[in-house]
Design a protein around this motif. Structure first.
Motif, PDB file in Angstrom:
ATOM      1  N   TYR A 140     -49.883 -10.985 -97.474  1.00 20.97           N
ATOM      2  CA  TYR A 140     -50.175 -10.004 -98.515  1.00 20.97           C
ATOM      3  C   TYR A 140     -50.101  -8.589 -97.948  1.00 20.97           C
ATOM      4  O   TYR A 140     -49.561  -7.680 -98.582  1.00 20.97           O
ATOM      5  CB  TYR A 140     -51.562 -10.228 -99.110  1.00 20.97           C
ATOM      6  N   PHE A 169     -41.781   9.292-118.797  1.00 20.36           N
ATOM      7  CA  PHE A 169     -40.985   8.128-118.409  1.00 20.36           C
ATOM      8  C   PHE A 169     -41.306   7.683-116.996  1.00 20.36           C
ATOM      9  O   PHE A 169     -41.319   6.501-116.687  1.00 20.36           O
ATOM     10  CB  PHE A 169     -39.495   8.425-118.549  1.00 20.36           C
ATOM     11  N   MET A 209     -44.198   7.946-115.496  1.00 21.11           N
ATOM     12  CA  MET A 209     -45.470   7.233-115.503  1.00 21.11           C
ATOM     13  C   MET A 209     -45.303   5.814-116.014  1.00 21.11           C
ATOM     14  O   MET A 209     -45.857   4.875-115.452  1.00 21.11           O
ATOM     15  CB  MET A 209     -46.491   7.992-116.344  1.00 21.11           C
ATOM     16  N   GLY A 210     -44.510   5.668-117.074  1.00 18.79           N
ATOM     17  CA  GLY A 210     -44.242   4.333-117.590  1.00 18.79           C
ATOM     18  C   GLY A 210     -43.588   3.466-116.534  1.00 18.79           C
ATOM     19  O   GLY A 210     -43.934   2.292-116.361  1.00 18.79           O
ATOM     20  N   PHE A 211     -42.649   4.070-115.802  1.00 20.23           N
ATOM     21  CA  PHE A 211     -41.946   3.354-114.740  1.00 20.23           C
ATOM     22  C   PHE A 211     -42.918   2.859-113.683  1.00 20.23           C
ATOM     23  O   PHE A 211     -42.888   1.697-113.269  1.00 20.23           O
ATOM     24  CB  PHE A 211     -40.906   4.300-114.128  1.00 20.23           C
ATOM     25  N   LEU A 263     -46.244   2.456-113.905  1.00 21.22           N
ATOM     26  CA  LEU A 263     -47.151   1.456-114.461  1.00 21.22           C
ATOM     27  C   LEU A 263     -46.492   0.088-114.494  1.00 21.22           C
ATOM     28  O   LEU A 263     -47.035  -0.906-114.018  1.00 21.22           O
ATOM     29  CB  LEU A 263     -47.580   1.854-115.874  1.00 21.22           C
ATOM     30  N   LEU A 264     -45.287   0.061-115.043  1.00 18.94           N
ATOM     31  CA  LEU A 264     -44.580  -1.199-115.209  1.00 18.94           C
ATOM     32  C   LEU A 264     -44.316  -1.873-113.870  1.00 18.94           C
ATOM     33  O   LEU A 264     -44.614  -3.047-113.665  1.00 18.94           O
ATOM     34  CB  LEU A 264     -43.256  -0.933-115.933  1.00 18.94           C
ATOM     35  N   LEU A 268     -45.474  -1.126-110.631  1.00 12.26           N
ATOM     36  CA  LEU A 268     -46.635  -1.430-109.798  1.00 12.26           C
ATOM     37  C   LEU A 268     -47.375  -2.634-110.362  1.00 12.26           C
ATOM     38  O   LEU A 268     -47.831  -3.507-109.616  1.00 12.26           O
ATOM     39  CB  LEU A 268     -47.569  -0.219-109.716  1.00 12.26           C
ATOM     40  N   GLY A 269     -47.473  -2.689-111.695  1.00 13.88           N
ATOM     41  CA  GLY A 269     -48.111  -3.834-112.325  1.00 13.88           C
ATOM     42  C   GLY A 269     -47.401  -5.123-111.969  1.00 13.88           C
ATOM     43  O   GLY A 269     -48.027  -6.112-111.588  1.00 13.88           O
ATOM     44  N   PHE A 270     -46.066  -5.096-112.073  1.00 14.46           N
ATOM     45  CA  PHE A 270     -45.293  -6.282-111.761  1.00 14.46           C
ATOM     46  C   PHE A 270     -45.449  -6.681-110.304  1.00 14.46           C
ATOM     47  O   PHE A 270     -45.625  -7.854-109.977  1.00 14.46           O
ATOM     48  CB  PHE A 270     -43.825  -6.014-112.094  1.00 14.46           C
ATOM     49  N   LEU A 301     -47.954  -6.195-108.347  1.00 15.45           N
ATOM     50  CA  LEU A 301     -49.269  -6.782-108.116  1.00 15.45           C
ATOM     51  C   LEU A 301     -49.381  -8.181-108.703  1.00 15.45           C
ATOM     52  O   LEU A 301     -49.952  -9.081-108.090  1.00 15.45           O
ATOM     53  CB  LEU A 301     -50.359  -5.886-108.705  1.00 15.45           C
ATOM     54  N   VAL A 302     -48.835  -8.363-109.895  1.00 13.55           N
ATOM     55  CA  VAL A 302     -49.001  -9.654-110.557  1.00 13.55           C
ATOM     56  C   VAL A 302     -48.279 -10.758-109.796  1.00 13.55           C
ATOM     57  O   VAL A 302     -48.733 -11.898-109.765  1.00 13.55           O
ATOM     58  CB  VAL A 302     -48.525  -9.551-112.025  1.00 13.55           C
ATOM     59  N   LEU A 340     -47.989 -10.946-106.617  1.00 16.79           N
ATOM     60  CA  LEU A 340     -48.444 -10.985-105.218  1.00 16.79           C
ATOM     61  C   LEU A 340     -48.823 -12.388-104.752  1.00 16.79           C
ATOM     62  O   LEU A 340     -48.523 -12.788-103.638  1.00 16.79           O
ATOM     63  CB  LEU A 340     -49.659 -10.056-105.053  1.00 16.79           C
ATOM     64  N   ARG A 341     -49.438 -13.139-105.651  1.00 17.21           N
ATOM     65  CA  ARG A 341     -50.088 -14.379-105.240  1.00 17.21           C
ATOM     66  C   ARG A 341     -49.115 -15.409-104.679  1.00 17.21           C
ATOM     67  O   ARG A 341     -48.066 -15.649-105.258  1.00 17.21           O
ATOM     68  CB  ARG A 341     -50.780 -14.957-106.449  1.00 17.21           C
TER      69      ARG A 341
END
Lengths: 149, 118
Positions: free
Chosen positions: A19, A63, A65-67, A69-70, A72-74, A76-77, A79-80
């Motif tokens: 990780y 745009f 910020m949206g980039f 968010l999208l 970084l979110g992906f 992290l999700v 990661l596991r």
């Protein structure tokens, strides 16, 4: 989604190392791509909004910020690292799993980059169309039309 | 005596997501103002009102979701699980914010076209 099988050969330190390798790389990649895309995109925006710098910067920032968010979110999700009950996780496994994750994420970032580029070009085309329509209206107003009020 | 890492998880999760939500919301408010002013040319009041409503709705929805979701965490017994769950949940919030952001931009455009033709 959550499996509670206990993996006898699992060494938590190894997974956490994985990780700690994956996360900085993914975050840095996202930062790097966003930087390049929206630094150069600013010029595009100023062109689309025909010189109005404030609205161009604001839209670019939105745009961007949206980039972030999208993506970084992906990052992290996904990661596991989920292993089967009988699976080893030694150095070889770690290299393979990390390559898969980081490579897959790079491909995803590439797709996002091209998608955003496409949106930039589409915005430029729309703005060009608007401009042409407005010029046509203006030029039509100059010519006299008989039979019209 | 620490039986599990849940309270630590809640604190970390709450602080990180609250910071992200408030900061991102504020940046949307500031930058969205320019965007809305351009969309509603001359009608500054409608733009301001819409912006404020979006910000309020955004805070309610997101902070509320973070608070409610605290009850739905599994028991965390190890640091590895803590890291995994934190990453997953925070990432999920970020994805939700991104979705909301794009939907907001889209429907504001549609609303503008609708208002323009009426």
């Amino acid at each position: 989604m959550e499996t509670f099988e206990i993996n006898q050969q699992l060494d938590p330190a190894m997974i956490i190392t994985a990780y700690l390798i994956y996360l900085p790389i993914a975050l840095l990649l996202t930062y790097y791509v966003a930087r390049i895309l929206f630094k150069n995109g600013k010029v595009f925006m100023i062109d689309i909004f025909r010189g109005r710098e404030e609205i161009a910067t604001a839209t670019n920032r939105l745009f961007e910020m949206g980039f972030y968010l999208l993506n970084l979110g992906f990052a992290l999700v996904i990661l596991r690292i989920q292993l089967r009950a009988d699976q080893l996780f030694e150095t070889q496994e770690m290299i393979e799993v990390l390559s898969m994750k980081i490579g897959g994420f790079s491909i995803y970032l590439g797709v996002m980059l091209f998608l955003n580029l496409f949106l930039f070009f589409r915005g430029k085309r729309k703005s060009k169309e608007h401009q042409l329509i407005q010029e046509r209206i203006l030029s039509k107003k100059g010519t006299p039309h008989f039979g019209q009020a | 005596m620490i039986t599990n890492y849940n309270i630590l998880a809640y604190i970390l999760y709450g602080m990180i997501t609250a910071f992200i939500i408030v900061r991102v919301g504020w940046m949307f408010y500031i930058n969205g103002a320019h965007y809305l002013y351009d969309l509603f040319i001359g009608d500054k009041d409608t733009a301001d009102m819409l912006n404020r409503l979006l910000l309020l709705g955004y805070y309610l929805l997101n902070l509320g979701y973070v608070a409610v979701s605290l009850s739905y965490w599994p028991t965390i017994l190890g640091v590895k699980d803590l890291a995994e769950l934190l990453a997953e949940r925070i990432g999920f919030i970020l994805l939700g914010l991104a979705l909301m952001h794009y939907i907001n931009m889209a429907w504001v455009q549609i609303a503008h076209k609708f208002l323009k033709t009426n």
